[in-house]
Enzyme design. Sequence first.
Site, mmCIF file in Angstrom:
data_model
loop_
_atom_site.group_PDB
_atom_site.id
_atom_site.type_symbol
_atom_site.label_atom_id
_atom_site.label_comp_id
_atom_site.label_asym_id
_atom_site.label_seq_id
_atom_site.Cartn_x
_atom_site.Cartn_y
_atom_site.Cartn_z
ATOM 1 C CB SER A 125 -0.946 0.004 1.289
ATOM 2 O OG SER A 125 -0.023 -0.108 2.564
ATOM 3 C CE LYS A 130 0.178 3.846 -2.653
ATOM 4 N NZ LYS A 130 -0.504 4.844 -2.263
ATOM 5 C CG HIS A 352 21.721 5.863 -3.466
ATOM 6 N ND1 HIS A 352 21.333 4.665 -3.225
ATOM 7 C CD2 HIS A 352 20.689 6.790 -3.099
ATOM 8 C CE1 HIS A 352 20.297 4.726 -3.003
ATOM 9 N NE2 HIS A 352 19.882 5.872 -2.955
ATOM 10 N NE ARG A 458 30.328 17.917 -13.511
ATOM 11 C CZ ARG A 458 30.441 18.498 -14.659
ATOM 12 N NH1 ARG A 458 31.628 18.822 -15.116
ATOM 13 N NH2 ARG A 458 29.517 18.816 -15.243
ATOM 14 C CE LYS A 497 33.115 20.209 -19.090
ATOM 15 N NZ LYS A 497 33.214 21.046 -18.107
HETATM 16 P P1 NDP Z 1 5.826 3.817 3.566
HETATM 17 O O1 NDP Z 1 5.935 4.743 4.764
HETATM 18 O O2 NDP Z 1 4.851 4.287 2.472
HETATM 19 O O3 NDP Z 1 5.521 2.434 4.036
HETATM 20 C C1 NDP Z 1 5.043 1.408 3.374
HETATM 21 C C2 NDP Z 1 4.071 0.507 3.749
HETATM 22 O O4 NDP Z 1 4.246 0.102 5.300
HETATM 23 C C3 NDP Z 1 2.796 1.657 4.261
HETATM 24 O O5 NDP Z 1 1.727 1.754 3.229
HETATM 25 C C4 NDP Z 1 2.168 0.912 5.284
HETATM 26 O O6 NDP Z 1 1.483 -0.325 4.909
HETATM 27 C C5 NDP Z 1 3.406 -0.039 6.086
HETATM 28 N N1 NDP Z 1 3.664 0.904 7.065
HETATM 29 C C6 NDP Z 1 4.256 2.179 7.454
HETATM 30 N N2 NDP Z 1 4.574 2.593 8.367
HETATM 31 C C7 NDP Z 1 4.588 1.547 9.039
HETATM 32 C C8 NDP Z 1 4.930 1.369 10.493
HETATM 33 N N3 NDP Z 1 5.296 2.193 11.546
HETATM 34 N N4 NDP Z 1 4.311 -0.033 11.048
HETATM 35 C C9 NDP Z 1 4.094 -0.808 10.198
HETATM 36 N N5 NDP Z 1 3.688 -0.669 9.019
HETATM 37 C C10 NDP Z 1 3.828 0.506 8.423
HETATM 38 O O7 NDP Z 1 7.072 3.541 2.790
HETATM 39 P P2 NDP Z 1 7.813 3.642 1.424
HETATM 40 O O8 NDP Z 1 6.971 2.920 0.376
HETATM 41 O O9 NDP Z 1 7.880 5.088 1.081
HETATM 42 O O10 NDP Z 1 9.206 3.126 1.642
HETATM 43 C C11 NDP Z 1 9.170 1.447 1.891
HETATM 44 C C12 NDP Z 1 10.819 1.271 2.220
HETATM 45 O O11 NDP Z 1 11.649 1.530 1.069
HETATM 46 C C13 NDP Z 1 11.538 2.118 3.191
HETATM 47 O O12 NDP Z 1 12.303 1.218 3.815
HETATM 48 C C14 NDP Z 1 11.945 3.265 2.593
HETATM 49 O O13 NDP Z 1 13.087 3.651 3.261
HETATM 50 C C15 NDP Z 1 12.905 2.612 1.317
HETATM 51 N N6 NDP Z 1 12.639 3.702 0.275
HETATM 52 C C16 NDP Z 1 11.692 4.353 0.023
HETATM 53 C C17 NDP Z 1 11.819 5.110 -1.242
HETATM 54 C C18 NDP Z 1 10.808 5.924 -1.604
HETATM 55 O O14 NDP Z 1 10.903 6.805 -2.708
HETATM 56 N N7 NDP Z 1 9.684 6.141 -1.067
HETATM 57 C C19 NDP Z 1 13.123 5.171 -2.106
HETATM 58 C C20 NDP Z 1 14.325 4.420 -1.480
HETATM 59 C C21 NDP Z 1 13.923 3.725 -0.446
HETATM 60 P P3 NDP Z 1 -0.089 -0.519 5.770
HETATM 61 O O15 NDP Z 1 -0.413 0.362 6.675
HETATM 62 O O16 NDP Z 1 -1.158 -0.900 4.752
HETATM 63 O O17 NDP Z 1 0.536 -1.876 6.374
HETATM 64 C C1 BG6 Z 2 16.180 7.408 -2.500
HETATM 65 C C2 BG6 Z 2 16.507 8.439 -1.190
HETATM 66 O O1 BG6 Z 2 17.299 6.277 -1.995
HETATM 67 O O2 BG6 Z 2 16.832 7.981 -3.677
HETATM 68 C C3 BG6 Z 2 15.463 9.789 -1.668
HETATM 69 O O3 BG6 Z 2 15.981 7.899 -0.098
HETATM 70 C C4 BG6 Z 2 15.987 10.282 -2.813
HETATM 71 O O4 BG6 Z 2 15.743 10.703 -0.710
HETATM 72 C C5 BG6 Z 2 16.067 9.032 -4.003
HETATM 73 O O5 BG6 Z 2 15.283 11.087 -3.115
HETATM 74 C C6 BG6 Z 2 16.658 9.456 -5.233
HETATM 75 O O6 BG6 Z 2 16.684 8.316 -6.325
HETATM 76 P P1 BG6 Z 2 16.691 8.708 -7.879
HETATM 77 O O7 BG6 Z 2 16.303 7.475 -8.332
HETATM 78 O O8 BG6 Z 2 15.170 9.395 -8.144
HETATM 79 O O9 BG6 Z 2 17.578 9.652 -8.105
#
Ligand code: NDP
Ligand code: BG6
Length: 603
Positions: A125, A130, A352, A458, A497
């Site tokens: 979710s 997504k 990264h 670079r 360059k």
């Molecule tokens: P979210 O905060 O959207 O969490 C994902 C899902 O986990 C939520 O939809 C929720 O689902 C559940 N969740 C959220 N908080 C909690 C909680 N405290 N306890 C239990 N369940 C929880 O995270 P992201 O999708 O943004 O990121 C997921 C992982 O990927 C993280 O580890 C993040 O650091 C990493 N990440 C994210 C990036 C991004 O662009 N979003 C980029 C790089 C890494 P539900 O409530 O339905 O169970």
């Molecule tokens: C994620 C970081 O790992 O990478 C974000 O948690 C950052 O803060 C993202 O925005 C950048 O990724 P990209 O692929 O969009 O350059």
Amino acid sequence: MAVSFPKCPSSSLPPLQTRNRAWSSPLSAPHQVGDSSKWALLEATKRCHLSVSSATNGGSAVAPVEPSKKVQDSGTKTTPTDHSTKVENGIRPTVFSSNEFQDLKTGPDNSGRESTVSITVVGASGDLAKKKIFPALFALYYEGFLPKHFTIFGYARSKMTDAELREMVSRTLNCRIDQRENCDAKMEEFLKRCFYHSGQYDSEAHFVELDKKLKQHEGSRISNRLYYLSIPPNIFLDVVKCTSLAASSENGWTRVIVEKPFGRDAESSAALTRGLKQYLHEDQIFRIDHYLGKELVENLSVLRFSNLVFEPLWSRQYIRNVQIIFSEDFGTEGRGGYFDSYGIIRDIMQNHLLQIVALFAMETPTSLEAEDIRNEKVKVLRSMKTLEIDDVVIGQYKSHTRGGVVYPGYTDDKTVPNDSLTPTFAAAALFINNARWDGVPFLMKAGKALHTKRAEIRVQFRHVPGNLYKKCFGTDLDRATNELVIRVQPDEAIYLKINNKIPGLGMRLDRSNLNLHYAARYSKEIPCAYERLLLDAIEGERRLFIRSDELDAAWALFTPLLKELEEKHIAPELYPYGSRGPVGAHYLAAKYNVRWGDLGAEH
Ligand code: NDP
Ligand code: BG6
């Protein structure tokens, strides 16, 4: 605009004012993969892989299958198995090991039994699922890279039906711009293979229910299971325990992709690794760093090791400094809660950017096998000097009004404390204490809410010794040195360059780019990093994933600095939203006689 040097004494001709940087018509047609036949690509990659295999592996065309492994946890729990398929030589533009190729094409494995892959996105979710994971899975499906038999499950606590998941997922799916054929039909087919199961992350009973549903789809086939942990890190271990005890494959492999952050420091990272290893073998854990899946980061080794002109120059003898630059033109909006307990150093630099340095600076690996590459990367990390506070500048963006628009400061975010000292910008000078790189500054810079969105490497080369053309360059010899730029994103490019003579009878020098501009050279869209990494995880290819010793070495470099910043409450230098970041970054570079390449004349 090309940068012109001052007039050479002998010249009287005007400088060239403009220069076309891109090659509008390449010398030869780029290698185009036939869009019409995916299997043609698979056949081609298979041939490439097999022919290399036969040269180096006594003609064995079939990749060996690792024996099934079972680990006893405290003598009672059984961990899942991983029948990982080894990639023989690692030489694969997108190469399937031969038995996986067979599986993709026809279903059966070498014993004639069909297999299936079940991909469960835990945290379905959420934002990442997504935005990135479902679209990447669809892209793989659309391009014909997913196995014949596959099922995708979303798992999270939110209540959702299969139809609701499909509706949610469908909003973010996209067909490649260059291949819109059958887009709707393909989406429909893909969505039919997507299901949802609602459950708690720490409930074995709920994972038993998931297991039952997976089995219904898997039938009598060999079941391979991939879990993608797209959830906050505090629940990683609960999920790994439940999947391992209640929903791992009984007759195929089980693999787990773990998202960053892998801990906050050396201790918490080691604790996480210990926790994961209670239930999984290291070779079942796929720690993802999506920067390693980016096209130009992948290309780094190709550039260096397949071109004679680069590798001999790749050392302190010819390279003056290396800069790895990441900037985003937006703030932490929407992710402030997460970001405030991590900050830019943990979010971007320690993973990264450091991974890019390791790949860039490693010695030639014995082969392209995952372990050979990771062995070389870890040596680089272990040779690096622990980061000291004097070699770091931190910043935090503040509110800024431009053109009547107010851009919020970092602490204006409601999820961020007003007195937060969390850096949203950092610049650092790192050194690799080995024979190849002794004394060469590796400068890193990463920031949010800056003036541009960009990631690039670079490489600034040294002066030509006894330069014959010194007089043509004026007093600033630094402007005349070669610079290789690998622009990771956006608008991917590799350009060098060089100095050249302006055409004409006089002797005026100019600075131009030899430019490999991807959009001009290749009509095919570049796949997103998650596609490559998901495909690799399905194939059991670990080259682009982080091994636990790499992670330990990375944290060892940054942990003392992070502790000192926090214990001493070091205040970040404020910079306006949309600016070029704190001035301190320039002083840091100047300390090592370096000028940031991204702030030069071309920008
Ligand atoms: P979210 O905060 O959207 O969490 C994902 C899902 O986990 C939520 O939809 C929720 O689902 C559940 N969740 C959220 N908080 C909690 C909680 N405290 N306890 C239990 N369940 C929880 O995270 P992201 O999708 O943004 O990121 C997921 C992982 O990927 C993280 O580890 C993040 O650091 C990493 N990440 C994210 C990036 C991004 O662009 N979003 C980029 C790089 C890494 P539900 O409530 O339905 O169970
Ligand atoms: C994620 C970081 O790992 O990478 C974000 O948690 C950052 O803060 C993202 O925005 C950048 O990724 P990209 O692929 O969009 O350059």
